[in-house]
Design a protein around this motif. Structure first.
Motif, PDB file in Angstrom:
ATOM      1  N   GLU A   9      14.725 -56.729 -14.383  1.00 26.61           N
ATOM      2  CA  GLU A   9      13.601 -55.966 -14.925  1.00 26.61           C
ATOM      3  C   GLU A   9      12.451 -56.900 -15.255  1.00 26.61           C
ATOM      4  OE1 GLU A   9      12.690 -53.399 -18.930  1.00 26.61           O
ATOM      5  OE2 GLU A   9      14.574 -52.972 -17.877  1.00 26.61           O
ATOM      6  N   ARG A  21       8.257 -52.782 -18.484  1.00 19.91           N
ATOM      7  CA  ARG A  21       8.619 -51.423 -18.873  1.00 19.91           C
ATOM      8  C   ARG A  21       7.403 -50.790 -19.513  1.00 19.91           C
ATOM      9  NH1 ARG A  21      14.327 -49.469 -21.337  1.00 19.91           N
ATOM     10  NH2 ARG A  21      15.003 -51.084 -19.858  1.00 19.91           N
ATOM     11  N   SER A  35      10.330 -42.851 -23.938  1.00 18.42           N
ATOM     12  CA  SER A  35      10.895 -41.537 -23.617  1.00 18.42           C
ATOM     13  C   SER A  35      10.652 -40.577 -24.778  1.00 18.42           C
ATOM     14  CB  SER A  35      12.393 -41.655 -23.328  1.00 18.42           C
ATOM     15  OG  SER A  35      13.064 -42.223 -24.432  1.00 18.42           O
ATOM     16  N   TYR A  84       8.490 -45.546 -17.300  1.00 16.69           N
ATOM     17  CA  TYR A  84       9.119 -46.178 -16.144  1.00 16.69           C
ATOM     18  C   TYR A  84       9.434 -47.629 -16.457  1.00 16.69           C
ATOM     19  CZ  TYR A  84       4.646 -48.529 -15.261  1.00 16.69           C
ATOM     20  OH  TYR A  84       3.511 -49.311 -15.386  1.00 16.69           O
ATOM     21  N   ARG A  85      10.232 -48.200 -15.596  1.00 20.32           N
ATOM     22  CA  ARG A  85      10.446 -49.645 -15.627  1.00 20.32           C
ATOM     23  C   ARG A  85      10.305 -50.173 -14.206  1.00 20.32           C
ATOM     24  NH1 ARG A  85      16.664 -51.679 -16.051  1.00 20.32           N
ATOM     25  NH2 ARG A  85      17.463 -50.626 -14.192  1.00 20.32           N
ATOM     26  N   GLU A 134      11.167 -47.470 -11.350  1.00 14.70           N
ATOM     27  CA  GLU A 134      12.165 -46.472 -11.692  1.00 14.70           C
ATOM     28  C   GLU A 134      11.644 -45.599 -12.828  1.00 14.70           C
ATOM     29  OE1 GLU A 134      15.988 -49.355 -10.585  1.00 14.70           O
ATOM     30  OE2 GLU A 134      15.568 -48.838 -12.686  1.00 14.70           O
ATOM     31  N   ALA A 135      11.492 -44.311 -12.563  1.00 13.64           N
ATOM     32  CA  ALA A 135      11.009 -43.374 -13.573  1.00 13.64           C
ATOM     33  C   ALA A 135      12.156 -42.938 -14.482  1.00 13.64           C
ATOM     34  CB  ALA A 135      10.389 -42.158 -12.897  1.00 13.64           C
ATOM     35  N   TRP A 136      11.798 -42.657 -15.742  1.00 13.99           N
ATOM     36  CA  TRP A 136      12.799 -42.172 -16.687  1.00 13.99           C
ATOM     37  C   TRP A 136      13.113 -40.713 -16.379  1.00 13.99           C
ATOM     38  CZ3 TRP A 136      16.552 -43.507 -19.609  1.00 13.99           C
ATOM     39  CH2 TRP A 136      17.040 -42.648 -20.604  1.00 13.99           C
ATOM     40  N   TYR A 164      17.069 -44.340 -15.634  1.00 10.88           N
ATOM     41  CA  TYR A 164      15.914 -44.623 -14.791  1.00 10.88           C
ATOM     42  C   TYR A 164      16.344 -44.487 -13.340  1.00 10.88           C
ATOM     43  CZ  TYR A 164      13.343 -46.646 -18.768  1.00 10.88           C
ATOM     44  OH  TYR A 164      12.686 -46.839 -19.955  1.00 10.88           O
ATOM     45  N   ARG A 165      15.521 -43.813 -12.527  1.00 14.43           N
ATOM     46  CA  ARG A 165      15.822 -43.640 -11.111  1.00 14.43           C
ATOM     47  C   ARG A 165      14.614 -44.044 -10.268  1.00 14.43           C
ATOM     48  NH1 ARG A 165      20.625 -40.909 -10.046  1.00 14.43           N
ATOM     49  NH2 ARG A 165      20.258 -41.941  -8.036  1.00 14.43           N
ATOM     50  N   ALA A 222      10.726 -36.033 -12.057  1.00 10.98           N
ATOM     51  CA  ALA A 222      10.325 -36.734 -13.278  1.00 10.98           C
ATOM     52  C   ALA A 222       9.386 -35.892 -14.128  1.00 10.98           C
ATOM     53  CB  ALA A 222       9.670 -38.070 -12.911  1.00 10.98           C
TER      54      ALA A 222
END
Length: 430
Positions: A124, A127, A131, A317-318, A338-340, A347-348, A395
Motif C-alpha cells: 500500500e 489511502r 469509510s 480508496y487505497r 482499490e475502492a472501499w 477494498y476491491r 462502489a
C-alpha cells in the motif's frame, strides 16, 4: 517483446528479473536458439557468395569455349542456389521460433517493484477517505432494496448464461451517468482525446498489445477471426502500430468508453455473486504513448487522473503497487486502486494503471523520430482504467446506501441525472 541483443549483452540480469517474477530463467535456451539462427544466416550468406562467384565463372568458361567447365560450373550454381534457398528457409523458421519464444516471456519488472509471490505481497502506498459510519449492517449492491429489481441476473442468465446482468431503469441510468462523468472529466480536465474505438480487432492488434499468443483463452474470438477486446487498451494502443512519430507529437493521450469482454478463464467460483466479475462489462480506458524519458512521470499522472475521479465521488480508496508475482504479463510496473466496498467490508480493485515500457512498442514496431535527428526509437506505452464502470457503480451504490434501502448518490452525478441526487427504496431517481 524482448530485445535479443539486450539478452545477449546481459543474460544474468535478464534471468534475475524473470526470477523476481517467479518465472524460469531462460536466457541459455534463448541464446542457444539465437546462436543457431545466426549460424544458419551466416552459412546462407556464405553459400550465396559462393553461388555468385560460381555464376561469374560460368560466364568466363562460356567465353573461353570450355564446354565441360561450363557445364560443371552451371551445375554448381544450381546446387548452390538450392542450398541457399534451403538455408534461408531454415533461418526463417529459426527466426520465427525465436520470435515466438520471446513473445511468450513476460515483461521485466522495474527495479523499484517490490518482490512477492501474490496479492498478499502488494504494498500500500496511499489511502484516501474514511469509510462512512453506518448505524445498520451494510449489504452488497445487489441486495440493496432500491437496486435489487433493477439488477436482473435471472433474465441475463436466460439470455446469455452466467456472469451477465441486465441493468434497468434508474440503475441503468446511473451506470450511464458514471461513464459520461468519467469521459467528460478526462477530456475537459485531464486533456485526453476522446476516441470511439472498435471493439472487434484483428490478431495483429491483440499480439501487439501482448494479449496473444499466450493468453488467447482469456478473450473471445468470433467465428470469422476477429477478437472482442478485453479493454480498449487494445485498439487505442495499436493505433500507433508501425508508425514513426515525430517527437513533437508526444505525448499522445487518449480515452475511450467501450464494452469489454473477458472469458474469466481460471476464475471459476470466484466472485460469482453480483456484478463484480462479468464476461461483458464497460470501462473508460486511458492510454498514453510517450517519450521513454517520460513514462514513469506519465504513470503517476494517469494514476492521479483515476484517483481524482473517486475523490470527486467521495469514495474511499487505497492505492497499492503490485509485487512482481502479481503483475500482469505486459506490465513493467502496476498500481491498483482499490475502492472501499462496505457490503464486503473490503477494498476491491477498481482501476489498474500500468506502464509497459517499450514491451508493446517493440511487438508492434511503434517508434518516434528524435528531434535531434537520431535514428528512430521505440515509444513507451501506458494504460489504465479510468474507471471500470460496473465496479464504480458497485462502489457508489454500496457507499451511498441507507438503512431504508435508498442510495444517496454522489453530487457530481446530479447534472447527468436531471438534478436528482437519490435512488429511492422504490428504485426511482428523486
Amino acid at each position: 517483446m524482448h530485445d535479443i541483443k539486450a539478452i545477449r549483452e546481459n543474460p544474468a540480469a535478464f534471468d534475475a528479473a524473470l526470477t523476481r517474477r517467479g518465472d524460469e530463467a531462460v536466457s541459455s535456451s534463448l541464446l542457444a536458439l539465437d546462436e543457431e539462427r545466426r549460424a544458419k544466416i551466416a552459412a546462407a550468406e556464405a553459400a550465396q557468395a559462393a553461388q555468385k562467384t560460381a555464376a561469374k565463372e560460368v560466364g568466363a568458361a562460356k567465353a573461353k569455349g570450355d564446354e565441360a567447365e561450363f557445364e560443371r560450373l552451371r551445375a554448381l550454381v544450381g546446387e548452390k542456389k538450392a542450398e541457399v534457398a534451403a538455408m534461408q528457409n531454415e533461418a526463417k523458421e529459426l527466426d520465427a521460433k525465436l520470435t515466438d519464444a520471446l513473445a511468450r516471456i513476460a515483461n521485466l519488472p522495474a527495479d523499484d517493484v517490490p518482490n512477492g509471490g501474490g496479492e498478499e505481497d502488494n504494498v500500500e502506498v496511499s489511502r484516501w477517505g474514511t469509510s462512512r459510519e453506518m448505524d445498520f449492517d451494510p449489504v452488497e449492491h445487489f441486495e440493496i432494496k432500491g437496486v435489487a429489481a433493477a439488477m436482473d441476473f435471472e433474465t441475463a442468465a436466460k439470455i446469455s448464461g452466467a456472469r451477465f446482468v441486465m441493468l434497468k431503469g434508474a440503475v441503468a441510468r446511473i451506470h450511464r451517468a458514471l461513464a459520461q462523468f468519467m469521459v467528460d472529466t478526462h477530456v475537459d480536465d485531464n486533456g485526453l482525446l476522446e476516441v470511439n474505438s472498435p471493439v472487434l480487432v484483428r490478431d495483429e492488434a491483440m499480439y501487439g498489445t501482448d494479449k496473444l499468443p499466450k493468453f488467447g483463452e482469456d478473450s473471445y474470438q468470433t467465428t470469422n477471426g476477429w477478437w472482442l477486446v478485453p479493454t480498449s487498451e487494445v485498439p487505442l494502443t495499436y493505433s500507433v502500430a508501425g508508425d514513426i512519430l515525430e517527437e513533437a507529437a508526444l505525448p499522445i493521450r487518449m480515452t475511450a468508453h467501450t464494452l469489454c469482454f473477458r472469458s474469466e478463464a481460471g476464475s471459476a467460483g470466484k466472485d460469482t455473486s453480483g456484478m463484480l466479475r462479468q464476461h461483458q462489462f464497460e470501462k473508460v480506458e486511458m492510454v498514453s504513448v510517450v517519450h521513454p524519458n517520460e513514462s514513469d512521470n506519465e504513470q503517476k499522472r494517469m494514476l492521479r487522473c483515476a484517483e481524482d475521479l473517486l475523490e470527486r465521488m467521495n469514495i474511499p480508496y487505497r492505492t497499492v503497487v503490485l509485487c512482481t508475482g502479481d503483475m500482469g504479463f505486459g506490465a513493467r510496473r502496476t498500481y491498483d486502486i482499490e475502492a472501499w466496498i462496505p457490503g464486503q467490508n473490503a477494498y476491491r480493485e477498481i482501476s489498474s494503471v500500468s506502464t509497459t515500457g517499450a514491451f508493446q512498442a517493440r511487438r508492434m514496431n511503434a517508434r518516434f523520430r528524435p528531434a535531434d535527428g537520431g535514428k528512430p526509437e521505440y515509444v513507451h506505452t501506458l494504460n489504465g482504467s479510468g474507471l471500470a464502470v460496473g465496479r464504480c457503480l458497485i462502489a457508489v451504490l454500496e457507499n451511498g446506501q441507507n438503512a431504508d434501502g435508498s442510495v444517496t448518490l454522489p453530487a457530481v452525478l446530479a447534472s447527468y441525472l436531471g438534478g436528482k441526487t437519490t435512488l429511492s427504496a422504490e428504485g426511482k431517481l428523486v
